[in-house]
Write an enzyme that holds these catalytic residues in place. Structure first.
Site, PDB file in Angstrom:
ATOM      1  N   PRO A  69      11.018 -29.363   8.323  1.00  0.00           N
ATOM      2  CA  PRO A  69      10.282 -28.436   7.883  1.00  0.00           C
ATOM      3  C   PRO A  69      10.629 -27.656   6.591  1.00  0.00           C
ATOM      4  O   PRO A  69      11.701 -27.687   6.470  1.00  0.00           O
ATOM      5  CB  PRO A  69      10.575 -27.462   9.028  1.00  0.00           C
ATOM      6  CG  PRO A  69      10.974 -28.294  10.063  1.00  0.00           C
ATOM      7  CD  PRO A  69      11.802 -29.512   9.619  1.00  0.00           C
ATOM      8  N   PHE A  70       9.832 -26.860   6.069  1.00  0.00           N
ATOM      9  CA  PHE A  70       9.860 -26.111   4.873  1.00  0.00           C
ATOM     10  C   PHE A  70      10.363 -27.147   3.503  1.00  0.00           C
ATOM     11  O   PHE A  70      11.052 -26.840   2.550  1.00  0.00           O
ATOM     12  CB  PHE A  70      10.953 -24.909   5.063  1.00  0.00           C
ATOM     13  CG  PHE A  70      10.736 -24.440   6.175  1.00  0.00           C
ATOM     14  CD1 PHE A  70       9.741 -23.435   6.182  1.00  0.00           C
ATOM     15  CD2 PHE A  70      11.650 -24.297   7.332  1.00  0.00           C
ATOM     16  CE1 PHE A  70       9.343 -22.566   7.281  1.00  0.00           C
ATOM     17  CE2 PHE A  70      11.218 -23.464   8.289  1.00  0.00           C
ATOM     18  CZ  PHE A  70      10.228 -22.762   8.540  1.00  0.00           C
ATOM     19  N   ARG A  71       9.897 -28.358   3.862  1.00  0.00           N
ATOM     20  CA  ARG A  71      10.220 -29.445   2.621  1.00  0.00           C
ATOM     21  C   ARG A  71      11.743 -29.581   2.429  1.00  0.00           C
ATOM     22  O   ARG A  71      12.083 -29.886   1.577  1.00  0.00           O
ATOM     23  CB  ARG A  71       9.623 -29.092   1.466  1.00  0.00           C
ATOM     24  CG  ARG A  71       8.080 -28.672   1.471  1.00  0.00           C
ATOM     25  CD  ARG A  71       7.454 -28.886   0.118  1.00  0.00           C
ATOM     26  NE  ARG A  71       7.521 -29.770  -0.635  1.00  0.00           N
ATOM     27  CZ  ARG A  71       6.665 -31.060  -0.240  1.00  0.00           C
ATOM     28  NH1 ARG A  71       5.756 -31.053   0.511  1.00  0.00           N
ATOM     29  NH2 ARG A  71       6.744 -32.216  -1.084  1.00  0.00           N
ATOM     30  N   LEU A  72      12.443 -29.212   3.531  1.00  0.00           N
ATOM     31  CA  LEU A  72      13.973 -29.598   3.409  1.00  0.00           C
ATOM     32  C   LEU A  72      14.194 -30.912   4.083  1.00  0.00           C
ATOM     33  O   LEU A  72      14.751 -31.114   5.099  1.00  0.00           O
ATOM     34  CB  LEU A  72      14.616 -28.542   4.269  1.00  0.00           C
ATOM     35  CG  LEU A  72      14.464 -27.149   3.625  1.00  0.00           C
ATOM     36  CD1 LEU A  72      15.356 -25.879   4.306  1.00  0.00           C
ATOM     37  CD2 LEU A  72      15.075 -27.346   2.179  1.00  0.00           C
ATOM     38  N   HIS A  73      13.587 -31.921   3.453  1.00  0.00           N
ATOM     39  CA  HIS A  73      13.625 -33.312   3.965  1.00  0.00           C
ATOM     40  C   HIS A  73      15.003 -34.078   4.026  1.00  0.00           C
ATOM     41  O   HIS A  73      16.010 -33.661   3.412  1.00  0.00           O
ATOM     42  CB  HIS A  73      12.680 -34.303   3.119  1.00  0.00           C
ATOM     43  CG  HIS A  73      11.318 -33.647   2.826  1.00  0.00           C
ATOM     44  ND1 HIS A  73      10.555 -33.165   3.981  1.00  0.00           N
ATOM     45  CD2 HIS A  73      10.643 -33.565   1.888  1.00  0.00           C
ATOM     46  CE1 HIS A  73       9.644 -32.679   3.491  1.00  0.00           C
ATOM     47  NE2 HIS A  73       9.505 -32.851   2.220  1.00  0.00           N
TER      48      HIS A  73
END
Length: 208
Positions: A183-187
């Site tokens: 989520p939230f591009r916190l890959h």
């Protein structure tokens, strides 16, 4: 930077210190969830002018030696790999929101390996390997169909031999990166690296 075992225990999805075992697990999941061609991978090479080139191919084998695919050796990718035997791969499984990137040296498969795989192909695909002058100009679809008909007649009642210009390559990985969507591009990103084939793997987590 740490050993694979120490780093991977932070998250079960990256468990274990062997990237090829981890790849096998992810591939098994992709084979259950991807609708089409879970073995499809982008293959990046470089041409004689130093320009990058990329296309989709199918993975036909993987073990501790590396990742194998087959092609016409006189195709653009075949000639590029002969001139610069280095390549990168990218697997992307949208259903799983995961990606694996591979970089390394390229070596030809053995004649025995190529013969064994060619023998498993459908006969129409075997004939296609003879009929197609891959990557070269084609005057019309009819010209291709004429070549197919010619070789279909030649091999109508006998086994199709492997063309001498058709074989495979093995990408010997020096770097394998595993990525999963969060989520939230916190890959999550975990990369395995080694200096040379046979050397131990080291792991490193990367910012997304």
């Amino acid at each position: 930077m740490s050993s694979g075992t120490e780093e991977a225990t932070a998250d079960d999805i990256f468990a274990g210190g062997d990237p090829l075992a981890l790849f096998a697990g992810w591939m098994a999941e992709a084979e259950k969830s991807e609708l089409n061609d879970p073995t499809a991978m982008a293959l990046a090479t470089v041409d004689r002018d130093g320009l990058p080139d990329v296309r989709m191919v199918l993975l036909k084998g993987v073990d501790e030696r590396g990742f194998v695919f087959y092609t016409n050796l006189e195709s653009a990718k075949g000639e590029e790999l002969a001139a610069t035997p280095k390549a990168a791969l990218c697997f992307h499984w949208k259903s799983l929101r995961r990606q694996i990137r591979v970089r390394g040296a390229v070596v030809p498969v053995s004649e025995e390996e190529a013969d064994a795989y060619f023998a498993t192909r459908a006969k129409d695909s075997q004939i296609g390997a003879w009929a197609s002058k891959q990557s070269r100009p084609l005057e019309s679809r009819f010209a291709l169909e004429k070549e197919v008909a010619k070789y279909a007649a030649k091999y109508a009642l006998k086994k199709v031999d492997r063309p001498p210009y058709w074989s495979g390559f093995r990408i010997v990985p020096l770097q394998i990166e595993f990525w999963r969507d969060r989520p939230f591009r916190l890959h999550d990103r975990l990369v395995f690296k080694r200096a040379a084939e046979g050397q131990p793997w080291r792991t490193e987590r990367l910012f997304p």
